[in-house]
Design an enzyme around this catalytic site. Sequence first.
Site, PDB file in Angstrom:
ATOM      1  N   ASP A  46      20.568 -27.079  99.974  1.00  0.00           N
ATOM      2  CA  ASP A  46      21.579 -28.173 100.736  1.00  0.00           C
ATOM      3  C   ASP A  46      20.868 -29.211 101.095  1.00  0.00           C
ATOM      4  O   ASP A  46      19.675 -29.178 101.529  1.00  0.00           O
ATOM      5  CB  ASP A  46      22.230 -27.285 101.806  1.00  0.00           C
ATOM      6  CG  ASP A  46      23.556 -26.515 101.311  1.00  0.00           C
ATOM      7  OD1 ASP A  46      23.296 -25.290 101.726  1.00  0.00           O
ATOM      8  OD2 ASP A  46      23.967 -26.893 100.182  1.00  0.00           O
ATOM      9  N   HIS A 104      28.137 -29.012  92.963  1.00  0.00           N
ATOM     10  CA  HIS A 104      27.126 -28.488  94.118  1.00  0.00           C
ATOM     11  C   HIS A 104      26.884 -27.107  94.023  1.00  0.00           C
ATOM     12  O   HIS A 104      25.536 -27.050  94.178  1.00  0.00           O
ATOM     13  CB  HIS A 104      27.838 -28.780  95.226  1.00  0.00           C
ATOM     14  CG  HIS A 104      26.962 -28.149  96.663  1.00  0.00           C
ATOM     15  ND1 HIS A 104      26.236 -29.218  97.387  1.00  0.00           N
ATOM     16  CD2 HIS A 104      26.978 -27.214  97.269  1.00  0.00           C
ATOM     17  CE1 HIS A 104      25.735 -28.534  98.452  1.00  0.00           C
ATOM     18  NE2 HIS A 104      26.143 -27.201  98.122  1.00  0.00           N
ATOM     19  N   GLU A 105      27.744 -26.204  93.837  1.00  0.00           N
ATOM     20  CA  GLU A 105      27.400 -24.742  93.726  1.00  0.00           C
ATOM     21  C   GLU A 105      26.519 -24.387  92.417  1.00  0.00           C
ATOM     22  O   GLU A 105      25.748 -23.586  92.572  1.00  0.00           O
ATOM     23  CB  GLU A 105      28.575 -23.867  93.912  1.00  0.00           C
ATOM     24  CG  GLU A 105      29.412 -24.273  94.918  1.00  0.00           C
ATOM     25  CD  GLU A 105      28.901 -23.792  96.187  1.00  0.00           C
ATOM     26  OE1 GLU A 105      29.396 -24.485  97.227  1.00  0.00           O
ATOM     27  OE2 GLU A 105      27.866 -23.221  96.386  1.00  0.00           O
ATOM     28  N   THR A 146      35.463 -30.777  91.498  1.00  0.00           N
ATOM     29  CA  THR A 146      34.606 -30.826  90.426  1.00  0.00           C
ATOM     30  C   THR A 146      33.141 -31.299  91.260  1.00  0.00           C
ATOM     31  O   THR A 146      32.161 -30.734  90.966  1.00  0.00           O
ATOM     32  CB  THR A 146      34.643 -32.314  89.785  1.00  0.00           C
ATOM     33  OG1 THR A 146      36.128 -32.152  89.138  1.00  0.00           O
ATOM     34  CG2 THR A 146      33.726 -32.294  88.539  1.00  0.00           C
ATOM     35  N   ASP A 200      36.645 -32.831  96.715  1.00  0.00           N
ATOM     36  CA  ASP A 200      36.777 -32.931  95.494  1.00  0.00           C
ATOM     37  C   ASP A 200      36.428 -31.498  94.693  1.00  0.00           C
ATOM     38  O   ASP A 200      35.260 -31.261  94.919  1.00  0.00           O
ATOM     39  CB  ASP A 200      35.943 -34.145  94.745  1.00  0.00           C
ATOM     40  CG  ASP A 200      36.299 -34.265  93.312  1.00  0.00           C
ATOM     41  OD1 ASP A 200      37.108 -34.813  93.052  1.00  0.00           O
ATOM     42  OD2 ASP A 200      35.393 -33.878  92.643  1.00  0.00           O
ATOM     43  N   HIS A 231      22.990 -25.223  93.455  1.00  0.00           N
ATOM     44  CA  HIS A 231      22.181 -24.028  93.869  1.00  0.00           C
ATOM     45  C   HIS A 231      21.504 -22.987  92.935  1.00  0.00           C
ATOM     46  O   HIS A 231      20.530 -22.434  93.050  1.00  0.00           O
ATOM     47  CB  HIS A 231      23.066 -23.119  94.867  1.00  0.00           C
ATOM     48  CG  HIS A 231      23.305 -24.083  96.300  1.00  0.00           C
ATOM     49  ND1 HIS A 231      22.535 -24.645  96.965  1.00  0.00           N
ATOM     50  CD2 HIS A 231      24.481 -24.434  96.697  1.00  0.00           C
ATOM     51  CE1 HIS A 231      22.947 -25.205  98.143  1.00  0.00           C
ATOM     52  NE2 HIS A 231      24.259 -24.898  97.995  1.00  0.00           N
TER      53      HIS A 231
HETATM   54 ZN   LIG Z   1      25.514 -25.682  99.380  1.00  0.00          ZN
END
Ligand SMILES: [Zn+2]
Length: 175
Positions: A124, A114-115, A109, A107, A118
Amino acid sequence: MLRRLTLGMAVIMLPFAAAQLVAAPAEAAPSVVTLHYDASDLPDYQAETAQAVANWNGLEHNVQLSAGGNATILLHEVNGGGSYTQTDGHGNGDIYIDVQQVAQGFDPTRIIAHEFGHNLGLPDDYSGPCEEVMSGHGPGTSCKNAVPDAQEAAQVDQNFANGFAATSSRRVTQD
Ligand SMILES: [Zn+2]
C-alpha cells in the site's frame, strides 16, 4: 618478413576471434508468467475485473493475468468490512471486493486493480497520488484512476523476472 607479417595478421585476427569466442551468450529474456484468476464469485463486477486486468496486462512484460484455467487468484464479493486481499504477494491469493465501499463512491475498477497489485507484490501507498493504484482509498472517492503508473508497472515486472513461485503457505492480509 612475410612470416612476421603473417604472424602479425594472425595476432590481429585473434583478439576479434577471441572476442567472439568469449562473448557471453545473450541473456535469455525471462519467460512470461501467466497468472490465472477466477472472478466467478464476483458476479457484479465482471466488466470492471476485465478492465483492471487489461490495465495491468497492457503495462507488464514478465507477467500476464488470464481468466480461467487453474486459478491461483480468486475474487469474491463481500458486503461490509472494506475490500482486502489475503496473498503471498507472488501470484497466489484471495481478493474480497466490498460492495458497500463501492456504494460509498469508491471506483470498483480501481479497487480491483489495487487488490491485484498486492497479489503482484506491491504494498500500500495510501499517501501516494491518484496516478498510483496502490494509493487505494488515500486520494478519496473522486479518484477514479485504475491504471498503474510506470513505477508500479516496473516493480511488478521485476517481481516476476525470475518466474512464478508455487503456492506459498505464508499469506498476509492487505486492504
Ligand atoms: Zn491495499
